[in-house]
Design an enzyme around this catalytic site. Structure first.
Site, PDB file in Angstrom:
ATOM      1  CD  GLU A  25      -2.599   1.522   2.483  1.00  0.00           C
ATOM      2  OE1 GLU A  25      -3.329   2.530   2.548  1.00  0.00           O
ATOM      3  OE2 GLU A  25      -2.518   0.680   3.404  1.00  0.00           O
ATOM      4  CG  ASP A  58       8.734  13.685  17.245  1.00  0.00           C
ATOM      5  OD1 ASP A  58       9.046  14.744  17.821  1.00  0.00           O
ATOM      6  OD2 ASP A  58       8.169  13.656  16.141  1.00  0.00           O
ATOM      7  CG  ASP A 110       8.251   8.337  14.969  1.00  0.00           C
ATOM      8  OD1 ASP A 110       9.326   8.966  14.868  1.00  0.00           O
ATOM      9  OD2 ASP A 110       7.138   8.885  14.881  1.00  0.00           O
TER      10      ASP A 110
END
Length: 414
Positions: free
Chosen positions: A32, A99, A97
């Protein structure tokens, strides 16, 4: 952006990375892609047969960015014609992830979306710890670190075993790696041991290098405990009430003491108790937990827990900074500087300089349209980053070839 996609984006390298082979497989054709267009228009469940087909669509839509999702049991573009039971996410890179905003409570140089060389040291420490933890404890080898373009970094793990992890297995793995947990209302965010017992071996192995980071980054550079707010946060992490009150009184009357001085004060309090005593053990454990709380990687767990999560593709452009989301070598993470990452405007200026340079041949710009411009990124400051991805892909493809050669073959002879 259109010029960037036409001439600079390394579609072929991205295809090879996602596909693991040169010939298209379901790892790519059933993958996708989601596009974010101007005006926050979001298009999901796109899929493509080849790299040039992806490039053609990207150039036609000119998205502000695009994201990569899982490999489904059917082609995502056929989702509306497939029964829901026959359309499930089957494979997905294990992603993480980190951050910088998760460090706002402890960094003193910047806040929010801002980032500088000094606070990047938090990310660098997180990369070193997480890279070693994953390689040493899980045996994964194909780790691709990608700068997010603004204030963080992403990790994509392409090992076949990692891609096959179920959501439950991903949650278990992430839970095992999570050390910093709890919201703003929780003072103590490290609870990985029983009482004052020793740390789990996997975390203990990270403690010594993080202790050095703690001294250089937390005490000296960020000076996290110099302010009243900073040392009061530290006091909250001391389990012995008498020690905490004694230090609070001292630091309240001597506000100019540095973070290093205050940390020495705490260690002196610990040494007042005999080794092996319950109070000494509890305070020693608290000191270790404090080091972890200020230096251990802070993960966005939700990104990693689900196979159907979408994550921004490498080499996209961050719309706020204009910086390209480039791969990063974890071995050189300390010398990486976000402010030196190429921007779209810089790369296009470099292309313009090539075009007007004496003796520039026809291959300098390639033909207009959506065909491959093989040499364009090689003539810009994007080259070393694409080369880093290509080296990562080469190792991944080599393993796939070796696995195919080692696979047993069916003997059809009678």
């Amino acid at each position: 952006m259109l010029a960037f996609y036409k001439r600079l984006y390394p579609f072929k390298s991205i295809f090879n990375w996602l596909n693991h082979e040169h010939v298209p497989t379901k790892l790519f054709t059933n993958r996708e892609f989601a596009f974010t267009l101007q005006g926050d228009v979001y298009l999901r469940y796109n899929s493509f047969e080849r790299a040039d087909e992806l490039k053609k669509q990207v150039c036609a839509l000119n998205p502000t960015r695009f994201e990569i999702g899982p490999v489904y049991s059917a082609r995502p573009r056929d989702k509306k014609t497939v029964r829901p039971a026959n359309f499930t996410a089957q494979l997905r890179e294990l992603v993480f992830d980190i951050d910088m905003t998760d460090y706002d409570a402890i960094r003193t140089c910047c806040a929010g979306a801002d980032i500088c060389r000094r606070c990047w040291a938090f990310i660098a420490a997180a990369v070193r710890v997480l890279d070693h933890a994953i390689r040493d404890n899980f045996g994964y080898k194909h780790l691709l670190w990608v700068y997010s373009g603004r204030r963080g970094i992403h990790l994509w793990i392409s090992d076949r075993e990692a891609m096959e992890l179920t959501d439950e297995q991903r949650r278990a793995l992430v839970g095992w790696l999570m050390v910093i947990q709890g919201g703003k209302e929780m003072h103590k965010k490290v609870n990985v041991r029983q009482g004052s017992r020793t740390l789990p071996p996997s975390i203990k192995s990270a403690l010594d290098p993080l202790a050095t980071v703690f001294g250089d980054l937390i005490l000296e550079d960020q000076n996290c405990f110099e302010s009243e707010e900073g040392w009061k946060a530290l006091i909250q992490l001391i389990p012995d009430k008498a020690v905490a009150e004694s230090l609070a009184a001292k630091w309240g009357t001597e506000p100019m003491r540095s973070s290093e001085d205050k940390w020495d004060d705490l260690k002196k309090e610990v040494r007042k108790f005999d080794k092996g005593t319950a109070k000494r053990n509890a305070l020693q454990a608290a000191v270790e937990d404090i080091i972890l709380q200020y230096t251990y990687p802070r993960l966005d767990a939700e990104v990693s827990k689900h196979r159907n999560h979408l994550l921004k593709a490498p080499f996209c452009v961050h719309p706020k900074t204009g910086r390209v989301c480039v791969p990063v070598d974890p071995a050189a993470i300390d010398s990486f500087r976000p402010e030196r990452v190429p921007t779209v405007s810089l790369l296009l200026r470099e292309l313009d300089e090539i075009a007007v340079a004496p003796g520039a041949g026809e291959d300098a710009g390639g033909e207009e349209g959506t065909g491959e411009h093989h040499s364009d990124w090689e003539r810009t400051s994007l080259k070393p980053y694409v080369a880093l991805l290509d080296r990562h892909v080469a190792a991944l493809m080599q393993e796939v070839r070796q696995a195919k050669r080692a696979a047993p073959t069916y003997d059809a002879s009678w």
